[in-house]
Scaffold this motif. Structure first.
Motif, PDB file in Angstrom:
ATOM      1  N   SER A  30       0.807  -1.397   0.008  1.00  0.00           N
ATOM      2  CA  SER A  30       0.098  -0.069  -0.080  1.00  0.00           C
ATOM      3  C   SER A  30       0.877   1.153   0.052  1.00  0.00           C
ATOM      4  O   SER A  30       1.758   1.337   0.820  1.00  0.00           O
ATOM      5  CB  SER A  30      -1.142  -0.096   1.217  1.00  0.00           C
ATOM      6  OG  SER A  30      -0.636  -1.046   1.911  1.00  0.00           O
ATOM      7  N   ASP A  32       2.054   5.301   0.633  1.00  0.00           N
ATOM      8  CA  ASP A  32       1.825   6.001   1.815  1.00  0.00           C
ATOM      9  C   ASP A  32       0.948   7.281   1.516  1.00  0.00           C
ATOM     10  O   ASP A  32       1.175   8.282   0.801  1.00  0.00           O
ATOM     11  CB  ASP A  32       3.216   6.526   2.133  1.00  0.00           C
ATOM     12  CG  ASP A  32       3.081   7.485   3.708  1.00  0.00           C
ATOM     13  OD1 ASP A  32       4.099   7.667   4.007  1.00  0.00           O
ATOM     14  OD2 ASP A  32       2.006   7.445   4.084  1.00  0.00           O
ATOM     15  N   CYS A  33      -0.500   7.186   2.159  1.00  0.00           N
ATOM     16  CA  CYS A  33      -1.186   8.197   1.393  1.00  0.00           C
ATOM     17  C   CYS A  33      -1.259   9.487   1.690  1.00  0.00           C
ATOM     18  O   CYS A  33      -1.558  10.464   1.200  1.00  0.00           O
ATOM     19  CB  CYS A  33      -2.602   7.756   1.909  1.00  0.00           C
ATOM     20  SG  CYS A  33      -3.246   6.312   0.962  1.00  0.00           S
ATOM     21  N   THR A  38      -2.093  16.264  -2.588  1.00  0.00           N
ATOM     22  CA  THR A  38      -3.199  16.488  -3.053  1.00  0.00           C
ATOM     23  C   THR A  38      -3.627  17.601  -3.940  1.00  0.00           C
ATOM     24  O   THR A  38      -4.565  17.776  -4.728  1.00  0.00           O
ATOM     25  CB  THR A  38      -4.610  16.582  -2.176  1.00  0.00           C
ATOM     26  OG1 THR A  38      -4.380  17.367  -1.071  1.00  0.00           O
ATOM     27  CG2 THR A  38      -4.482  15.307  -1.365  1.00  0.00           C
ATOM     28  N   CYS A  57      -4.696   8.976  -3.526  1.00  0.00           N
ATOM     29  CA  CYS A  57      -5.473   7.764  -2.719  1.00  0.00           C
ATOM     30  C   CYS A  57      -6.836   8.091  -2.849  1.00  0.00           C
ATOM     31  O   CYS A  57      -7.118   9.244  -3.033  1.00  0.00           O
ATOM     32  CB  CYS A  57      -5.035   7.583  -1.386  1.00  0.00           C
ATOM     33  SG  CYS A  57      -3.270   6.739  -1.121  1.00  0.00           S
ATOM     34  N   ARG A  58      -7.416   7.095  -2.934  1.00  0.00           N
ATOM     35  CA  ARG A  58      -9.005   7.119  -3.220  1.00  0.00           C
ATOM     36  C   ARG A  58      -9.560   7.666  -1.890  1.00  0.00           C
ATOM     37  O   ARG A  58      -9.364   7.763  -0.666  1.00  0.00           O
ATOM     38  CB  ARG A  58      -9.616   5.897  -3.274  1.00  0.00           C
ATOM     39  CG  ARG A  58     -11.174   5.889  -3.733  1.00  0.00           C
ATOM     40  CD  ARG A  58     -11.446   4.234  -4.293  1.00  0.00           C
ATOM     41  NE  ARG A  58     -11.421   3.216  -3.169  1.00  0.00           N
ATOM     42  CZ  ARG A  58     -12.061   2.890  -2.160  1.00  0.00           C
ATOM     43  NH1 ARG A  58     -13.432   3.768  -2.041  1.00  0.00           N
ATOM     44  NH2 ARG A  58     -11.604   2.075  -1.149  1.00  0.00           N
ATOM     45  N   ARG A  60      -9.503  11.133  -1.512  1.00  0.00           N
ATOM     46  CA  ARG A  60      -8.971  12.342  -1.251  1.00  0.00           C
ATOM     47  C   ARG A  60      -9.659  13.433  -2.214  1.00  0.00           C
ATOM     48  O   ARG A  60     -10.005  13.162  -3.181  1.00  0.00           O
ATOM     49  CB  ARG A  60      -7.679  12.388  -1.315  1.00  0.00           C
ATOM     50  CG  ARG A  60      -6.756  11.565  -0.721  1.00  0.00           C
ATOM     51  CD  ARG A  60      -6.830  11.746   0.737  1.00  0.00           C
ATOM     52  NE  ARG A  60      -6.498  10.875   1.543  1.00  0.00           N
ATOM     53  CZ  ARG A  60      -5.658  10.934   2.486  1.00  0.00           C
ATOM     54  NH1 ARG A  60      -4.796  11.949   2.502  1.00  0.00           N
ATOM     55  NH2 ARG A  60      -5.115  10.018   3.371  1.00  0.00           N
ATOM     56  N   GLY A 103     -11.153   3.939  -7.761  1.00  0.00           N
ATOM     57  CA  GLY A 103      -9.965   3.523  -7.479  1.00  0.00           C
ATOM     58  C   GLY A 103      -9.442   3.132  -9.152  1.00  0.00           C
ATOM     59  O   GLY A 103     -10.353   2.604  -9.868  1.00  0.00           O
ATOM     60  N   VAL A 126      -5.278   6.224  -8.853  1.00  0.00           N
ATOM     61  CA  VAL A 126      -5.975   6.496  -7.813  1.00  0.00           C
ATOM     62  C   VAL A 126      -5.747   5.045  -7.076  1.00  0.00           C
ATOM     63  O   VAL A 126      -6.448   4.279  -7.232  1.00  0.00           O
ATOM     64  CB  VAL A 126      -7.514   6.876  -7.806  1.00  0.00           C
ATOM     65  CG1 VAL A 126      -8.107   6.936  -6.525  1.00  0.00           C
ATOM     66  CG2 VAL A 126      -7.711   8.075  -8.685  1.00  0.00           C
ATOM     67  N   HIS A 127      -4.954   5.306  -6.083  1.00  0.00           N
ATOM     68  CA  HIS A 127      -4.507   3.885  -5.312  1.00  0.00           C
ATOM     69  C   HIS A 127      -5.611   3.638  -4.093  1.00  0.00           C
ATOM     70  O   HIS A 127      -6.414   4.495  -3.687  1.00  0.00           O
ATOM     71  CB  HIS A 127      -3.383   4.244  -4.501  1.00  0.00           C
ATOM     72  CG  HIS A 127      -2.153   4.202  -5.432  1.00  0.00           C
ATOM     73  ND1 HIS A 127      -1.743   3.256  -5.998  1.00  0.00           N
ATOM     74  CD2 HIS A 127      -1.185   5.253  -5.499  1.00  0.00           C
ATOM     75  CE1 HIS A 127      -0.565   3.466  -6.586  1.00  0.00           C
ATOM     76  NE2 HIS A 127      -0.201   4.707  -6.565  1.00  0.00           N
ATOM     77  N   GLU A 128      -5.561   2.274  -3.789  1.00  0.00           N
ATOM     78  CA  GLU A 128      -6.357   2.007  -2.611  1.00  0.00           C
ATOM     79  C   GLU A 128      -5.641   2.241  -1.346  1.00  0.00           C
ATOM     80  O   GLU A 128      -4.540   2.135  -1.152  1.00  0.00           O
ATOM     81  CB  GLU A 128      -6.553   0.689  -2.661  1.00  0.00           C
ATOM     82  CG  GLU A 128      -7.603  -0.078  -3.522  1.00  0.00           C
ATOM     83  CD  GLU A 128      -8.957   0.387  -3.342  1.00  0.00           C
ATOM     84  OE1 GLU A 128      -9.555   0.130  -2.297  1.00  0.00           O
ATOM     85  OE2 GLU A 128      -9.563   1.053  -4.107  1.00  0.00           O
ATOM     86  N   PRO A 129      -6.415   3.074  -0.440  1.00  0.00           N
ATOM     87  CA  PRO A 129      -5.816   3.506   0.707  1.00  0.00           C
ATOM     88  C   PRO A 129      -5.493   2.469   1.649  1.00  0.00           C
ATOM     89  O   PRO A 129      -6.087   1.296   1.834  1.00  0.00           O
ATOM     90  CB  PRO A 129      -6.923   4.350   1.547  1.00  0.00           C
ATOM     91  CG  PRO A 129      -8.280   3.871   0.940  1.00  0.00           C
ATOM     92  CD  PRO A 129      -7.948   3.384  -0.373  1.00  0.00           C
TER      93      PRO A 129
END
Lengths: 129, 510
Positions: A30, A32-33, A38, A57-58, A60, A103, A126-129
């Motif tokens: 994962s 680092d959100c 942003t 991250c998703r 945001r 995502g 868009v990553h999964e948090p």
């Protein structure tokens, strides 16, 4: 081919070590959100976006600050509902603000007068948090 | 094989899996966007399990794999069979001809024909064949149309309507190979292959070709050798849990395949020739159908390898491998045809697809030749026969990648379809955010690794038959090839997308 018990056990040992080593890649994964900004500043030329892989991250709220060097129509495939295709004029900075609630990886496309079919200039992830 | 050699090979393969740790690449486009790539740890776990399982199967579990060519079957109730058959026939007609009609009548901007053909038939049916069984013998609009023509002709007193040309035996399944190549080209390279009118033209053209073939060479000969979907879905259907049993002794007696009338299951000729009363669907275990394939030859090897290459190319085309091929092929082609002409891009892309297919084919033939050399001359048969049987063991791996790469597209198409039928001009594809991305990741890796394990087990059975006494050594080239292909498939689904600056989006967004 006949195996002795010792040989068979050794081989089984090797296999298990192999699998364990593979699974030991169980680090990371994962993103680092908190570290992903942003508010992202981007420069747009006729065929490339710099940096070409903005990522968040998703969930945001994102603001893409785009400085275009050419005229054209910019859009993010798959986020057309949140950000409709936006006309860009050379030299005029624009801000695209939206919530990244889905995502995936979304190609960013630019359509110009020279290239009406459009060209991919970057990928928005868009990553999964 | 001595334990120390085994250790070295095992370590080498694991090292390869780890070192080819992915850098950005793409999973399949869902209506223009891409899934998040499978995370690194899951990729490594999948590769590790595939390698470990391969060695367990080929060395430790050697003696516990039974011969399964006489597997159990469960007949289906007659009422269900009849109703399903009728339902599938009507569905097939509506689906195929409906797509053509919508394409011509509604026109350019409707995505409905593309959804019906490229998502529904081209990708959806193979997945359905693998999971639930081959639907094509009943679903085929060509069989239904031709049978209707025959019925009408009989009303007018004609005995049969085919011209009666003999299908040349030497042609085997090469026509199906050519059609498969054409279909992949139309799916992956043809500009505007998703445009409604183009789809309608392609489908109408194929209908005319098939009906003409059946008219000239007879229904049986054309369907079993040259009809693309019969051959393709026939192969994938071998994995699925449905078999067709031919029940007429007279039918099997006249069959060229030499099948046993007491146990004629999925015989390509009998199942094409059987009338409704002579054929019954039965249930069987998954993968069991792959164990009794009769007489595969070179055209089957090329067909299966081409199917494998085409399925993989869609994923490969967004990876650095594709960029490498493009940079190698573009300069010479553009020097001859000009730098920016559309023809140049078409030629380069066709060359890329061909290069991937040729690489797959060469690798496989080399492995088949090595296996042939290592096998017992009294037990192995000819190279063509052995290559054909081993090619069949690649089918589960192809099916695994098919599911991993395309299942979400099929789900998206299935959800989109009802709204499209109501409003054919609806161009916004539904998003699949309600499916957690973790589910998609685990499913993809499980499908690829599961297909791999099935392939390894089948290949090992063949090795035991063809090289009794040293099955592990004789089977080793094939095991290495399968591991290589599985790691490649996992790599494709695990790498995030990259964009080459200035590349036309059509090249990326399939």
């Amino acid at each position: 081919m006949r195996w002795t018990r010792v040989q068979t056990r050794r081989l089984a040992c090797v296999l298990m070590v192999g699998v364990a080593a593979s699974l030991a890649g169980c680090i990371g994964g994962s993103p680092d959100c908190e570290a992903l900004p942003t508010r992202i500043e981007l420069t747009l030329s006729s065929d490339a976006l710099t940096p070409s892989d903005p990522a968040v991250c998703r969930g945001r709220d994102v603001t893409l600050v785009v400085t275009p060097e050419v005229d054209g129509l910019l859009h993010i495939h798959g986020y057309d509902a949140e950000i409709p295709a936006t006309t860009v004029d050379a030299g005029e900075v624009i801000e695209l603000a939206f919530t990244a609630d889905r995502g995936g990886q979304f190609p960013i496309e630019l359509h110009t007068d020279d290239n009406t079919q459009g060209v991919s200039v970057g990928i928005f992830t868009v990553h999964e948090p | 094989m001595s334990p120390s050699v085994g250790r070295v090979v095992a370590a080498a393969v694991v090292a390869v899996a780890v070192l080819t740790a992915p850098s950005p690449v793409v999973a399949h486009a869902i209506g223009g966007t891409f899934q998040l790539p499978v995370p690194l740890w899951l990729y490594l776990a999948g590769a590790g399990i595939a390698v470990a399982a391969s060695f367990v199967v080929t060395t430790l579990a050697s003696h516990s794999i039974r011969e399964v060519s006489s597997y159990a079957t469960l007949p289906l109730p007659r009422g269900i069979r009849g109703a399903t058959r009728l339902g599938l026939r009507l569905l097939g007609l509506a689906w195929w001809y409906g797509a053509i009609i919508v394409g011509f009548v509604v026109g350019d901007i409707s995505p409905l024909p593309a959804v019906l053909l490229w998502i529904g038939i081209w990708v959806g049916l193979p997945i359905a064949a693998v999971v639930a069984g081959n639907p094509w013998p009943s679903l085929s609009p060509f069989r239904t149309t031709f049978t209707t023509f025959e019925w009408i002709a009989r009303r007018f007193g004609a005995d049969r309507i085919d011209v009666g040309l003999r299908y040349p035996a030497g042609l085997a399944r090469w026509p199906a190979v050519l059609l498969l190549a054409g279909a992949f080209w139309a799916e992956l390279i043809l500009p505007g292959g998703e445009v409604a009118v183009t789809v309608a033209v392609v489908m109408a053209g194929y209908t005319i070709l098939t009906l003409a073939g059946m008219l000239f060479f007879g229904q049986i000969a054309w369907l079993r050798h040259a009809e693309l979907f019969e051959v393709q879905l026939g192969w994938f259907g071998c994995i699925g849990p449905l078999a067709r049993r031919s029940r007429s002794a007279a039918l099997c007696a006249g069959c060229d395949e030499g099948c046993d009338p007491r146990r004629c299951l999925d015989c390509p000729e009998c199942s094409a020739a059987a009338e409704d009363g002579e054929r019954a669907a039965v249930l069987r275990p998954w993968f069991a159908g792959l164990t009794d394939v009769s007489r595969p030859g070179w055209s089957d090897v090329v067909f299966i390898l081409l199917a494998l290459a085409g399925i993989t190319y869609d994923g490969l085309s967004e990876t650095p491998i594709d960029a490498f091929l493009f940079n190698a092929l573009y300069p010479p082609v553009s020097a001859i045809l000009g730098a920016t002409s559309v023809t140049t891009f078409l030629v380069v892309e066709t060359a890329q697809l061909t290069a991937v297919f040729v690489a797959f084919l060469v690798a496989f033939v080399a492995v088949a030749a090595a296996t042939h050399a290592l096998s017992d001359p009294r037990a192995r048969g000819t190279l063509a026969q052995q290559a054909g049987r081993y090619a069949v063991t690649l089918l589960p791996i192809a099916a695994g990648y098919l599911i991993a790469h395309y299942l979400t597209l099929v789900i998206q198409g299935a959800i989109w379809l009802p709204s499209l039928l109501v409003d054919p001009l609806l161009s916004l594809a539904p998003q699949l955010d309600w499916i957690p991305i973790g589910v998609i990741w685990y499913l993809s890796v499980a499908a690829i690794v599961g297909g791999h394990i099935a392939g390894i087990v089948l290949a090992h059975r063949l090795a035991r038959r063809g090289a009794p006494g040293r099955a592990t050594v004789a089977g080793l080239p094939m095991v290495v090839l399968m591991i290589g292909y599985t790691v490649l498939s996992l790599w494709i689904v695990a790498t995030p997308i990259v964009v080459e600056p200035g590349v036309q989006p059509a090249a990326l967004l399939r």
